[in-house]
Design an enzyme around this catalytic site. Sequence first.
Site, mmCIF file in Angstrom:
data_model
loop_
_atom_site.group_PDB
_atom_site.id
_atom_site.type_symbol
_atom_site.label_atom_id
_atom_site.label_comp_id
_atom_site.label_asym_id
_atom_site.label_seq_id
_atom_site.Cartn_x
_atom_site.Cartn_y
_atom_site.Cartn_z
ATOM 1 N N GLU A 41 0.820 -1.219 0.000
ATOM 2 C CA GLU A 41 0.000 0.000 0.000
ATOM 3 C C GLU A 41 0.855 1.270 0.000
ATOM 4 O O GLU A 41 0.412 2.304 -0.481
ATOM 5 C CB GLU A 41 -0.915 0.023 1.230
ATOM 6 C CG GLU A 41 -1.914 -1.113 1.307
ATOM 7 C CD GLU A 41 -3.086 -0.955 0.368
ATOM 8 O OE1 GLU A 41 -3.329 0.161 -0.144
ATOM 9 O OE2 GLU A 41 -3.767 -1.970 0.133
ATOM 10 N N CYS A 50 -6.166 7.115 -5.250
ATOM 11 C CA CYS A 50 -5.617 5.786 -5.550
ATOM 12 C C CYS A 50 -6.039 5.351 -6.958
ATOM 13 O O CYS A 50 -6.883 5.997 -7.574
ATOM 14 C CB CYS A 50 -6.075 4.780 -4.493
ATOM 15 S SG CYS A 50 -7.792 4.265 -4.677
#
Length: 172
Positions: A41, A50
């Site tokens: 991540e 994202c």
Amino acid sequence: MSKVKIAGGAVCSVAAIIAIILSNGQVRTNERGLELIGNAEACRRDPYVCPAGVLTDGIGNTHGVKAGTRKTDAQIAADWERNILQAEKCVNTYAAGARLSDNTFSAVTSLTFNVGCGAMQKSTLYALLREGPSAWTSACNQFTRWVYADGVQLPGLVTRRSKEKALCLDGV
């Protein structure tokens, strides 16, 4: 801790956040699992969008993110711990998590953290985990199916799932 600037803002140390989480003693996910999630991540102090188009900060946190708000290590750790505990609850509830080894549990928590509980609840992987130890190797082999986003295979997910599968199998 130094701050390094990247296109999406200042990064933070995954290792430092893991140390905070482990010192709290609330999560079951082991250090290998936390490293897998954190490294996949990444850790960012500033909000960013994202690949799925969602405003995100910290280590994959999408809850309560406010544009322009930079977070401290303590805030990032608190958000991440809450998100990990949520994924763990899903694994415990729908995948018989209490019966799994720490490595298998941590791998399944990583996948659940990434794709969400809703997607995992009725998955073949979870069903195999509920069947018991004789089906756990087959469950671990399901990880490589979860490498697509909007029908496109993503190289980052291929890498992550390979690592999750290995961790899962280490627990069987």
